[in-house]
Write a protein that holds these residues in place. Structure first.
Motif, PDB file in Angstrom:
ATOM      1  N   VAL A  19       0.974  -1.256   0.072  1.00 45.50           N
ATOM      2  CA  VAL A  19       0.084   0.063  -0.029  1.00 45.50           C
ATOM      3  C   VAL A  19       1.010   1.290  -0.015  1.00 45.50           C
ATOM      4  O   VAL A  19       1.838   1.326   0.724  1.00 45.50           O
ATOM      5  CB  VAL A  19      -1.026   0.056   1.205  1.00 45.50           C
ATOM      6  CG1 VAL A  19      -1.773   1.521   1.314  1.00 45.50           C
ATOM      7  CG2 VAL A  19      -1.851  -1.116   1.065  1.00 45.50           C
ATOM      8  N   PHE A  30      -9.745  -0.977  -3.563  1.00 46.79           N
ATOM      9  CA  PHE A  30      -8.567  -1.514  -4.223  1.00 46.79           C
ATOM     10  C   PHE A  30      -8.253  -2.735  -3.634  1.00 46.79           C
ATOM     11  O   PHE A  30      -8.011  -3.785  -4.740  1.00 46.79           O
ATOM     12  CB  PHE A  30      -7.497  -0.511  -3.934  1.00 46.79           C
ATOM     13  CG  PHE A  30      -5.964  -0.877  -4.542  1.00 46.79           C
ATOM     14  CD1 PHE A  30      -5.760  -0.770  -5.825  1.00 46.79           C
ATOM     15  CD2 PHE A  30      -5.338  -1.525  -3.645  1.00 46.79           C
ATOM     16  CE1 PHE A  30      -4.686  -1.214  -6.314  1.00 46.79           C
ATOM     17  CE2 PHE A  30      -3.879  -2.093  -4.243  1.00 46.79           C
ATOM     18  CZ  PHE A  30      -3.613  -1.965  -5.783  1.00 46.79           C
ATOM     19  N   GLN A  31      -8.105  -3.098  -2.481  1.00 47.11           N
ATOM     20  CA  GLN A  31      -7.969  -4.463  -2.007  1.00 47.11           C
ATOM     21  C   GLN A  31      -8.650  -5.620  -2.456  1.00 47.11           C
ATOM     22  O   GLN A  31      -8.412  -6.705  -2.663  1.00 47.11           O
ATOM     23  CB  GLN A  31      -7.712  -4.470  -0.534  1.00 47.11           C
ATOM     24  CG  GLN A  31      -6.490  -3.630   0.049  1.00 47.11           C
ATOM     25  CD  GLN A  31      -5.386  -4.380  -0.401  1.00 47.11           C
ATOM     26  OE1 GLN A  31      -5.204  -5.544  -0.392  1.00 47.11           O
ATOM     27  NE2 GLN A  31      -4.316  -3.378  -0.726  1.00 47.11           N
ATOM     28  N   ALA A  40      -4.957   2.761  -3.810  1.00 51.06           N
ATOM     29  CA  ALA A  40      -4.248   1.981  -2.898  1.00 51.06           C
ATOM     30  C   ALA A  40      -3.592   2.831  -1.645  1.00 51.06           C
ATOM     31  O   ALA A  40      -3.670   2.310  -0.453  1.00 51.06           O
ATOM     32  CB  ALA A  40      -3.034   1.426  -3.510  1.00 51.06           C
ATOM     33  N   SER A  51      -5.890  -5.295  -5.866  1.00 52.37           N
ATOM     34  CA  SER A  51      -4.764  -5.676  -5.491  1.00 52.37           C
ATOM     35  C   SER A  51      -3.796  -6.684  -6.183  1.00 52.37           C
ATOM     36  O   SER A  51      -4.409  -7.369  -7.149  1.00 52.37           O
ATOM     37  CB  SER A  51      -4.938  -6.284  -4.109  1.00 52.37           C
ATOM     38  OG  SER A  51      -5.408  -7.603  -4.057  1.00 52.37           O
ATOM     39  N   SER A  91      -9.199   2.573  -0.653  1.00 54.84           N
ATOM     40  CA  SER A  91      -7.949   1.340  -0.272  1.00 54.84           C
ATOM     41  C   SER A  91      -8.698   0.116   0.026  1.00 54.84           C
ATOM     42  O   SER A  91      -8.363  -0.977  -0.561  1.00 54.84           O
ATOM     43  CB  SER A  91      -7.373   1.804   1.008  1.00 54.84           C
ATOM     44  OG  SER A  91      -7.704   1.554   2.160  1.00 54.84           O
ATOM     45  N   ASP A 127      -2.620  -9.403  -5.358  1.00 54.69           N
ATOM     46  CA  ASP A 127      -2.964 -10.821  -5.213  1.00 54.69           C
ATOM     47  C   ASP A 127      -4.443 -11.121  -6.021  1.00 54.69           C
ATOM     48  O   ASP A 127      -4.356 -12.239  -6.708  1.00 54.69           O
ATOM     49  CB  ASP A 127      -3.671 -11.120  -3.665  1.00 54.69           C
ATOM     50  CG  ASP A 127      -2.450 -10.998  -2.792  1.00 54.69           C
ATOM     51  OD1 ASP A 127      -1.262 -11.268  -3.121  1.00 54.69           O
ATOM     52  OD2 ASP A 127      -2.674 -10.677  -1.445  1.00 54.69           O
ATOM     53  N   GLU A 160      -3.261   3.615  -8.010  1.00 55.80           N
ATOM     54  CA  GLU A 160      -2.281   3.993  -6.997  1.00 55.80           C
ATOM     55  C   GLU A 160      -2.641   4.848  -5.927  1.00 55.80           C
ATOM     56  O   GLU A 160      -2.508   4.663  -4.913  1.00 55.80           O
ATOM     57  CB  GLU A 160      -0.842   4.775  -7.786  1.00 55.80           C
ATOM     58  CG  GLU A 160      -0.204   3.879  -8.648  1.00 55.80           C
ATOM     59  CD  GLU A 160       0.807   4.534  -9.624  1.00 55.80           C
ATOM     60  OE1 GLU A 160       0.829   5.903  -9.614  1.00 55.80           O
ATOM     61  OE2 GLU A 160       1.854   4.008 -10.240  1.00 55.80           O
TER      62      GLU A 160
END
Length: 131
Positions: free
Chosen positions: A1, A80-81, A29, A85, A77, A87, A26
Motif C-alpha cells: 500500500v 482497491f484491496q 491503494a 490488489s 483502499s 493478489d 495507485e
C-alpha cells in the motif's frame, strides 16, 4: 500500500484520452478518493461509488466538495484491496492461463493457421493457389 507523501485529500483525473491511468489505482491503494473525468477513454470502471466519483468536468467542483465534506462515505483502499490488489491480479491471470490450457489444441491450431494465412502476402497466396 502506498504511503501518502503529501497532504492530498483527493485525486483528480482530468484527461479524457488516457488509456486507463495507473494513477487511479495507485491513489486508491493510498486511500485517496478520486474525481475522474466522465469522458476518460478507459479507467472509469475502476472508480466505484466507494472509491470516488466519475463526473463531467463542469461538475468537478460539486464532486470535489462531496468528497471533502463526506469523506466517511468513501473507502478507496478497501475497494482497491477487494478488486485490484496484486493478489487479485495474480488470481485473475492464473484463471486466464488455466482456461487457455484447457482449450482444445485443434482450436488453437486453426486460429494460428488462419493468422498465418491472413498475414501471408497476397502475391504468395496467388502463387500457391496458382491463380
Amino acid at each position: 500500500v502506498l504511503f501518502r507523501s503529501n497532504a492530498s485529500r483527493l485525486g483528480l483525473i482530468l484527461s479524457q484520452d488516457d488509456g486507463g491511468p495507473r494513477t487511479i489505482l495507485e491513489s486508491m491503494a493510498g486511500d485517496l478518493p478520486q474525481v475522474v473525468n466522465a469522458k476518460l477513454a478507459v479507467g472509469r470502471a475502476y472508480v466505484t461509488p466507494r472509491a470516488g466519483i466519475v463526473a463531467e468536468l463542469e461538475k468537478f467542483p460539486q464532486a470535489m466538495d462531496e468528497i471533502l465534506t463526506q469523506r466517511e462515505k468513501f473507502s478507496p483502499s478497501a475497494e482497491f484491496q477487494a478488486k485490484f490488489s496484486p493478489d487479485i491480479a495474480c488470481q485473475n491471470i492464473a484463471q486466464i492461463i488455466a482456461q487457455a490450457q484447457t482449450q482444445k489444441l485443434s482450436t488453437g491450431l486453426s486460429r494460428h493457421a488462419r493468422n498465418w494465412w491472413n498475414n501471408w502476402p497476397m502475391t504468395a497466396r496467388f502463387r500457391w493457389m496458382r491463380i
